[in-house]
Design a protein around this motif. Structure first.
Motif, PDB file in Angstrom:
ATOM      1  N   UNK A 262      24.746 -19.555  -8.737  1.00 58.56           N
ATOM      2  CA  UNK A 262      24.059 -20.166  -7.594  1.00 58.56           C
ATOM      3  C   UNK A 262      24.930 -20.133  -6.330  1.00 58.56           C
ATOM      4  N   UNK A 263      26.259 -20.177  -6.497  1.00 56.77           N
ATOM      5  CA  UNK A 263      27.143 -20.084  -5.332  1.00 56.77           C
ATOM      6  C   UNK A 263      27.042 -18.695  -4.708  1.00 56.77           C
ATOM      7  N   UNK A 264      27.140 -17.669  -5.532  1.00 58.69           N
ATOM      8  CA  UNK A 264      27.054 -16.291  -5.027  1.00 58.69           C
ATOM      9  C   UNK A 264      25.688 -16.036  -4.405  1.00 58.69           C
ATOM     10  N   UNK A 265      24.643 -16.449  -5.089  1.00 58.04           N
ATOM     11  CA  UNK A 265      23.280 -16.271  -4.570  1.00 58.04           C
ATOM     12  C   UNK A 265      23.130 -16.991  -3.236  1.00 58.04           C
ATOM     13  N   UNK A 266      23.631 -18.218  -3.154  1.00 52.53           N
ATOM     14  CA  UNK A 266      23.527 -19.001  -1.926  1.00 52.53           C
ATOM     15  C   UNK A 266      24.218 -18.337  -0.761  1.00 52.53           C
ATOM     16  N   UNK A 267      25.433 -17.819  -0.989  1.00 54.64           N
ATOM     17  CA  UNK A 267      26.192 -17.162   0.083  1.00 54.64           C
ATOM     18  C   UNK A 267      25.470 -15.925   0.580  1.00 54.64           C
ATOM     19  N   UNK A 268      25.007 -15.096  -0.357  1.00 56.90           N
ATOM     20  CA  UNK A 268      24.348 -13.839   0.020  1.00 56.90           C
ATOM     21  C   UNK A 268      23.043 -14.104   0.770  1.00 56.90           C
ATOM     22  N   UNK A 269      22.176 -14.939   0.208  1.00 51.27           N
ATOM     23  CA  UNK A 269      20.856 -15.165   0.804  1.00 51.27           C
ATOM     24  C   UNK A 269      20.935 -15.956   2.110  1.00 51.27           C
ATOM     25  N   UNK A 270      21.834 -16.942   2.179  1.00 50.93           N
ATOM     26  CA  UNK A 270      21.991 -17.702   3.419  1.00 50.93           C
ATOM     27  C   UNK A 270      22.519 -16.799   4.531  1.00 50.93           C
ATOM     28  N   UNK A 271      23.410 -15.893   4.195  1.00 50.88           N
ATOM     29  CA  UNK A 271      23.957 -14.948   5.189  1.00 50.88           C
ATOM     30  C   UNK A 271      22.876 -14.012   5.702  1.00 50.88           C
ATOM     31  N   UNK A 272      22.024 -13.529   4.793  1.00 50.03           N
ATOM     32  CA  UNK A 272      20.922 -12.643   5.210  1.00 50.03           C
ATOM     33  C   UNK A 272      19.950 -13.404   6.103  1.00 50.03           C
ATOM     34  N   UNK A 273      19.627 -14.637   5.720  1.00 52.94           N
ATOM     35  CA  UNK A 273      18.704 -15.446   6.526  1.00 52.94           C
ATOM     36  C   UNK A 273      19.265 -15.707   7.913  1.00 52.94           C
ATOM     37  N   UNK A 274      20.571 -15.975   7.985  1.00 53.26           N
ATOM     38  CA  UNK A 274      21.207 -16.209   9.289  1.00 53.26           C
ATOM     39  C   UNK A 274      21.193 -14.943  10.125  1.00 53.26           C
ATOM     40  N   UNK A 275      21.425 -13.807   9.491  1.00 52.54           N
ATOM     41  CA  UNK A 275      21.438 -12.527  10.213  1.00 52.54           C
ATOM     42  C   UNK A 275      20.073 -12.128  10.731  1.00 52.54           C
ATOM     43  N   UNK A 276      19.011 -12.681  10.139  1.00 48.91           N
ATOM     44  CA  UNK A 276      17.653 -12.308  10.553  1.00 48.91           C
ATOM     45  C   UNK A 276      17.306 -12.832  11.941  1.00 48.91           C
ATOM     46  N   UNK A 277      18.093 -13.789  12.455  1.00 47.81           N
ATOM     47  CA  UNK A 277      17.847 -14.298  13.807  1.00 47.81           C
ATOM     48  C   UNK A 277      18.408 -13.368  14.877  1.00 47.81           C
ATOM     49  N   UNK A 278      19.085 -12.322  14.446  1.00 51.57           N
ATOM     50  CA  UNK A 278      19.633 -11.333  15.380  1.00 51.57           C
ATOM     51  C   UNK A 278      18.508 -10.554  16.052  1.00 51.57           C
ATOM     52  N   UNK A 279      18.814  -9.973  17.207  1.00 59.59           N
ATOM     53  CA  UNK A 279      17.832  -9.154  17.920  1.00 59.59           C
ATOM     54  C   UNK A 279      17.692  -7.774  17.286  1.00 59.59           C
ATOM     55  N   UNK A 280      18.619  -7.454  16.382  1.00 54.48           N
ATOM     56  CA  UNK A 280      18.593  -6.162  15.692  1.00 54.48           C
ATOM     57  C   UNK A 280      17.436  -6.133  14.695  1.00 54.48           C
ATOM     58  N   UNK A 281      16.569  -5.141  14.805  1.00 59.30           N
ATOM     59  CA  UNK A 281      15.380  -5.050  13.955  1.00 59.30           C
ATOM     60  C   UNK A 281      15.724  -4.880  12.479  1.00 59.30           C
ATOM     61  N   UNK A 282      16.834  -4.184  12.211  1.00 59.44           N
ATOM     62  CA  UNK A 282      17.234  -3.984  10.815  1.00 59.44           C
ATOM     63  C   UNK A 282      17.584  -5.314  10.170  1.00 59.44           C
ATOM     64  N   UNK A 283      18.360  -6.135  10.869  1.00 54.16           N
ATOM     65  CA  UNK A 283      18.731  -7.447  10.334  1.00 54.16           C
ATOM     66  C   UNK A 283      17.502  -8.331  10.157  1.00 54.16           C
ATOM     67  N   UNK A 284      16.572  -8.255  11.111  1.00 54.20           N
ATOM     68  CA  UNK A 284      15.340  -9.045  11.009  1.00 54.20           C
ATOM     69  C   UNK A 284      14.555  -8.668   9.761  1.00 54.20           C
ATOM     70  N   UNK A 285      14.504  -7.382   9.478  1.00 58.98           N
ATOM     71  CA  UNK A 285      13.715  -6.904   8.338  1.00 58.98           C
ATOM     72  C   UNK A 285      14.315  -7.327   7.002  1.00 58.98           C
ATOM     73  N   UNK A 286      15.628  -7.623   6.985  1.00 58.49           N
ATOM     74  CA  UNK A 286      16.279  -8.032   5.741  1.00 58.49           C
ATOM     75  C   UNK A 286      15.810  -9.403   5.264  1.00 58.49           C
ATOM     76  N   UNK A 287      15.138 -10.147   6.144  1.00 58.31           N
ATOM     77  CA  UNK A 287      14.624 -11.468   5.762  1.00 58.31           C
ATOM     78  C   UNK A 287      13.667 -11.368   4.576  1.00 58.31           C
ATOM     79  N   UNK A 288      13.082 -10.196   4.371  1.00 59.86           N
ATOM     80  CA  UNK A 288      12.165 -10.018   3.248  1.00 59.86           C
ATOM     81  C   UNK A 288      12.861 -10.275   1.908  1.00 59.86           C
ATOM     82  N   UNK A 289      14.176 -10.085   1.860  1.00 58.14           N
ATOM     83  CA  UNK A 289      14.904 -10.250   0.593  1.00 58.14           C
ATOM     84  C   UNK A 289      14.947 -11.718   0.151  1.00 58.14           C
ATOM     85  N   UNK A 290      15.453 -12.647   0.992  1.00 60.87           N
ATOM     86  CA  UNK A 290      15.424 -14.051   0.545  1.00 60.87           C
ATOM     87  C   UNK A 290      14.019 -14.604   0.372  1.00 60.87           C
ATOM     88  N   UNK A 291      13.056 -14.156   1.191  1.00 55.54           N
ATOM     89  CA  UNK A 291      11.679 -14.626   1.034  1.00 55.54           C
ATOM     90  C   UNK A 291      11.120 -14.183  -0.314  1.00 55.54           C
TER      91      UNK A 291
END
Length: 322
Positions: A262-291
């Motif tokens: 759960x620690x590893x999962x939390x770090x990875x998914x929280x980081x992806x979710x945080x990166x999705x707020x970027x203006x970069x379209x690639x980072x935004x699209x990664x939000x599909x993974x935690x969802x």
């Protein structure tokens, strides 16, 4: 005092704090949010990192336990083909009908959390009339908050003046409802469990962003799930290897795979979710993974906590009460 009695008292106290009435978590979230609004992004990320994503990740070690392997093998459509189909749906929905997909995701969140709240009430009560009373109230209020969420954030028909009147009405109704419940059943712990299930989406009425509406009160849901799955995972491990588990050894990491995952999962998914707020379209699209991970959590939990199934009673339910 007898060691076993001390242990039972401790378990009851922990159940009250982390499962029946974990009100401290939304209170801390709310105090930080309204006292230091400039740090809301840090607050959101910290909550995702420590509670939200680990709670989603807890499904993995809980589900992929060897006690479940025969059940998974016997129900391949339910436990293997179903999740694969769901992953495909999530990716197609996220990229080709995003607005509708996110609305469905919001509705699934409400439904999933509501079902857990009802389930927890059932875990600690056997009185059918009281359970029915609790269940109806949780469904009614959570559906009400769902409608308010839609008309505040998706179809902005509720303005500041309207929401003030709505909030005053809801608070009055809640006070009356909880008072009636206590007068009828006269059990403070059951009342606290009911309050948790009823107010879990109350923040929808007074926060100004959907993310806080979802995260703030639902910290109680995250905490309940983590406490239950951890308790069950530890007791399953102890049942398997009682001698090894009776002695704490931090470096024997295989005995603590639940926490590690759960620690590893939390770090990875929280980081992806945080990166999705970027203006970069690639980072935004990664939000599909935690969802997608969250929706798989909703799906699998619908089966893993179904105690009308004999397998779940034998490998899960018995450890909640032991």
């Amino acid at each position: 005092m007898d060691t076993q009695i001390q242990k039972n008292i401790l378990n009851k106290k922990l159940d009250l704090i982390f499962i029946k009435f974990p009100i401290i978590f939304p209170l801390v979230y709310g105090i930080i949010l309204f006292t230091y609004p400039q740090y809301e992004n840090i607050l959101i990320f910290t909550t995702l990192l420590l509670l939200a994503e680990p709670h989603f990740g807890a499904t993995l070690p809980f589900f992929l336990n060897k006690l479940n392997f025969s059940e998974i093998k016997d129900n391949k459509i339910q436990y293997m083909y179903g999740p694969i189909t769901l992953v495909v749906f999530c990716f197609l929905g996220f990229f080709y009908m995003n607005y509708i997909f996110l609305f469905i995701f919001f509705a699934l969140n409400i439904f999933h959390v509501t079902r857990q709240s009802v389930g927890i009430c059932k875990l600690f009560k056997s009185n059918k009339s009281e359970i029915m009373f609790q269940e109806n109230l949780i469904y009614i209020f959570n559906f009400l908050f769902f409608l308010i969420g839609i008309f505040r954030f998706y179809i902005p028909a509720i303005n500041e003046g309207n929401i003030f009147i709505i909030n005053m009405s809801i608070v009055s109704i809640l006070v009356i409802t909880f008072s009636i419940y206590f007068l009828i059943f006269k059990n403070i712990e059951s009342l606290l469990t009911l309050i948790t299930g009823v107010i879990i989406f109350l923040p929808i009425c007074f926060v100004d962003k959907p993310i806080h509406a979802i995260v703030m009160g639902v910290t109680m849901h995250y905490t309940q799930y983590l406490a239950l799955t951890y308790k069950i995972s530890v007791k399953r491990k102890f049942e398997e290897t009682p001698i090894i588990c009776s002695k704490f050894n931090f470096f024997r990491i295989k005995n603590y795979n639940f926490i590690f995952i759960i620690i590893i999962y939390g770090i990875v998914m929280a980081s992806i979710s945080a990166g999705s707020s970027s203006s970069n379209e690639l980072f935004k699209s990664l939000l599909v993974i935690p969802i997608t991970g969250q929706i798989l959590h909703f799906y699998l939990d619908a089966f893993l906590w179904k105690f009308s199934t004999r397998h779940n009673r034998e490998v899960t339910l018995k450890h909640i009460y032991s």
